[in-house]
Design a protein around this motif. Structure first.
Motif, short mmCIF file in Angstrom:
data_model
loop_
_atom_site.label_atom_id
_atom_site.label_comp_id
_atom_site.label_asym_id
_atom_site.label_seq_id
_atom_site.Cartn_x
_atom_site.Cartn_y
_atom_site.Cartn_z
N ASN A 107 -9.46 -17.17 -32.99
CA ASN A 107 -10.64 -17.98 -32.75
C ASN A 107 -10.90 -18.91 -33.92
OD1 ASN A 107 -12.65 -17.31 -30.32
ND2 ASN A 107 -11.45 -15.49 -30.78
N ARG A 108 -10.79 -18.36 -35.12
CA ARG A 108 -10.95 -19.16 -36.33
C ARG A 108 -10.36 -18.37 -37.50
NH1 ARG A 108 -16.33 -17.19 -35.49
NH2 ARG A 108 -17.18 -16.06 -37.29
N VAL A 109 -10.10 -19.08 -38.58
CA VAL A 109 -9.63 -18.43 -39.80
C VAL A 109 -10.85 -18.05 -40.63
CG1 VAL A 109 -8.27 -18.69 -41.90
CG2 VAL A 109 -7.49 -19.75 -39.77
N LEU A 110 -10.87 -16.79 -41.07
CA LEU A 110 -12.02 -16.25 -41.81
C LEU A 110 -11.76 -16.28 -43.31
CD1 LEU A 110 -12.62 -13.01 -39.70
CD2 LEU A 110 -13.76 -15.22 -39.40
N SER A 111 -12.83 -16.39 -44.06
CA SER A 111 -12.75 -16.12 -45.49
C SER A 111 -12.75 -14.60 -45.68
CB SER A 111 -13.95 -16.72 -46.22
OG SER A 111 -15.14 -16.01 -45.88
N PRO A 112 -12.32 -14.09 -46.82
CA PRO A 112 -12.38 -12.64 -47.04
C PRO A 112 -13.78 -12.08 -46.86
CG PRO A 112 -10.95 -13.65 -48.67
CD PRO A 112 -11.58 -14.78 -47.91
N GLU A 113 -14.80 -12.82 -47.29
CA GLU A 113 -16.18 -12.33 -47.16
C GLU A 113 -16.60 -12.30 -45.69
OE1 GLU A 113 -15.22 -13.56 -51.11
OE2 GLU A 113 -15.12 -14.73 -49.24
N GLU A 114 -16.21 -13.30 -44.93
CA GLU A 114 -16.51 -13.30 -43.49
C GLU A 114 -15.77 -12.15 -42.80
OE1 GLU A 114 -17.24 -18.00 -42.43
OE2 GLU A 114 -15.18 -17.27 -42.73
N ALA A 115 -14.56 -11.88 -43.23
CA ALA A 115 -13.79 -10.80 -42.63
C ALA A 115 -14.48 -9.45 -42.82
CB ALA A 115 -12.38 -10.76 -43.23
N LEU A 116 -15.08 -9.25 -43.97
CA LEU A 116 -15.79 -8.01 -44.23
C LEU A 116 -16.98 -7.86 -43.29
CD1 LEU A 116 -15.58 -5.62 -46.26
CD2 LEU A 116 -17.39 -6.74 -47.57
N VAL A 117 -17.68 -8.94 -43.03
CA VAL A 117 -18.81 -8.91 -42.09
C VAL A 117 -18.32 -8.59 -40.68
CG1 VAL A 117 -20.63 -10.29 -41.00
CG2 VAL A 117 -20.21 -10.48 -43.47
N ILE A 118 -17.22 -9.23 -40.27
CA ILE A 118 -16.66 -8.97 -38.95
C ILE A 118 -16.23 -7.51 -38.81
CG2 ILE A 118 -14.65 -9.45 -37.48
CD1 ILE A 118 -16.68 -11.62 -37.20
N LEU A 119 -15.63 -6.97 -39.86
CA LEU A 119 -15.22 -5.55 -39.84
C LEU A 119 -16.44 -4.65 -39.66
CD1 LEU A 119 -13.26 -3.21 -40.15
CD2 LEU A 119 -13.40 -3.50 -42.63
N GLY A 120 -17.52 -4.94 -40.35
CA GLY A 120 -18.73 -4.14 -40.19
C GLY A 120 -19.25 -4.16 -38.77
N LYS A 121 -19.27 -5.33 -38.15
CA LYS A 121 -19.70 -5.44 -36.75
C LYS A 121 -18.76 -4.66 -35.83
CE LYS A 121 -21.82 -10.05 -37.14
NZ LYS A 121 -21.75 -11.46 -36.68
N ALA A 122 -17.46 -4.77 -36.10
CA ALA A 122 -16.48 -4.09 -35.26
C ALA A 122 -16.65 -2.58 -35.31
CB ALA A 122 -15.07 -4.48 -35.69
N LEU A 123 -16.94 -2.04 -36.47
CA LEU A 123 -17.11 -0.60 -36.60
C LEU A 123 -18.36 -0.12 -35.87
CD1 LEU A 123 -16.08 -0.17 -40.35
CD2 LEU A 123 -14.82 0.62 -38.33
N GLU A 124 -19.37 -0.97 -35.80
CA GLU A 124 -20.56 -0.62 -35.01
C GLU A 124 -20.24 -0.60 -33.53
OE1 GLU A 124 -23.69 -3.30 -35.98
OE2 GLU A 124 -23.86 -2.64 -38.08
N LEU A 125 -19.47 -1.58 -33.07
CA LEU A 125 -19.13 -1.67 -31.65
C LEU A 125 -18.07 -0.67 -31.23
CD1 LEU A 125 -18.95 -5.57 -31.38
CD2 LEU A 125 -20.66 -4.11 -30.30
N CYS A 126 -17.16 -0.36 -32.15
CA CYS A 126 -16.02 0.50 -31.83
C CYS A 126 -15.74 1.45 -32.99
CB CYS A 126 -14.79 -0.36 -31.53
SG CYS A 126 -13.31 0.56 -31.03
N PRO A 127 -16.49 2.57 -33.07
CA PRO A 127 -16.30 3.51 -34.18
C PRO A 127 -14.90 4.12 -34.23
CG PRO A 127 -18.34 3.94 -32.97
CD PRO A 127 -17.57 2.97 -32.16
N GLU A 128 -14.13 3.95 -33.15
CA GLU A 128 -12.77 4.50 -33.13
C GLU A 128 -11.80 3.71 -34.01
OE1 GLU A 128 -14.48 5.00 -28.89
OE2 GLU A 128 -14.47 3.49 -30.48
#
Length: 289
Positions: free
Chosen positions: A52-73
């Motif tokens: 979708n887009r290229v992330l900065s490392p800081e943006e990637a950390l935010v995306i990872l946090g959201k992903a863990l909330e949506l999919c704890p697996e």
């Protein structure tokens, strides 16, 4: 290592069904050009190299946090593009942030291996748990049909010289990573009928001798300069996997994931649309499970 294999969905077929992974698209550029590769920023193409887009490392950390909330697996955070993970420092900055904030998450990088032998110290600093190296041939003449050029230390190499450089760097990189780090090493090979299908066993043997433990043989997606080549059929894919099995464990469930894929693969559960706010149509990604 066994614990990592047990919970890594790209290394273990049982884990594939119950644990999740996320690919963080932080690597913008590549240093080789494969004839079948189509990299791009879009919302639709279900192929490696697209995001979708290229992330900065800081943006990637935010995306990872959201992903863990949506999919704890989710157990693994990987960088698999859209360019090469080692061609810039973006992936290592991302892994260091993940290591600090989410130390329980396995850190996985995928690379063409050109710079692997030169990045060992950074791999150790980031405590990378698994490394996937794409090795499509160990024969320079065949590799020359697959790869168009190599950019190495700002110099462009073409022809057999380029392929010898790439193959040597890949095998030496695998060897150094296996002997000097704690990472589990997997190799990917894109199966191209009529081109590299006759050397799959030799690739697996060379990779095992270098230190790899598992082999993922994935079918060609006919596109770019290889758009006219046929996909391997089930029999051809099975024969290739059988050729590799005397040397390495073989993984059977690759899904040709995008560089921004997220969720539990075995459940066809992709949460990328929720992470990036865009729906993507489902396309045939040709997986022969």
């Amino acid at each position: 290592m066994r614990h990592q294999l047990k919970t890594h969905p790209c290394f273990n077929e049982e884990a594939h069904l119950k644990y999740g992974r996320i690919h963080l698209p932080v690597s913008p550029s590549c240093n080789i050009q494969c004839a079948f590769c189509r990299r791009g920023v879009n919302k639709t193409d279900q192929v490696p190299g697209c995001t979708n887009r290229v992330l900065s490392p800081e943006e990637a950390l935010v995306i990872l946090g959201k992903a863990l909330e949506l999919c704890p697996e989710i157990r693994v955070a990987g960088v698999a593009g859209p360019g090469d993970t080692l061609a810039t420092d973006h992936a290592f900055r991302t892994f260091l942030l993940i290591k600090e904030q989410y130390p329980q998450i396995l850190r996985c990088l995928s690379t063409n291996g050109l710079l692997l032998r030169e990045r060992i110290e950074q791999i150790k600093e980031a405590e990378i748990n698994s490394i996937t190296v794409t090795v499509n041939s160990i024969t320079p003449e065949i590799q020359n049909e697959i790869n168009e050029f190599v950019v190495y230390h700002n110099e462009v190499f073409k022809g057999i010289e380029a392929q010898k450089l790439l193959i040597e760097a890949q095998l030496e990189g695998i060897c150094r990573a296996a002997s000097e780090t704690d990472a589990v090493i997997k190799i990917n090979t894109v199966l191209i009928p009529g081109l590299n299908d006759g050397e799959i066993g030799a690739i697996a043997k060379a990779a095992k001798e270098a230190g790899a433990v598992i082999h993922n043989i994935i079918p060609l997606i006919p596109q770019q300069r290889m758009a006219d080549r046929p996909k391997p059929n089930c029999e051809e894919l099975h024969a290739a996997r059988m050729a590799a099995m005397p040397y390495l464990d073989v993984f059977h469930h690759c899904k040709h994931c995008r560089a921004d894929a997220a969720g539990v693969m075995g459940k066809n559960h992709d949460i990328s649309a929720q992470l990036y706010g865009e729906e993507r149509p489902i396309q045939d990604i040709f997986s022969h499970g």
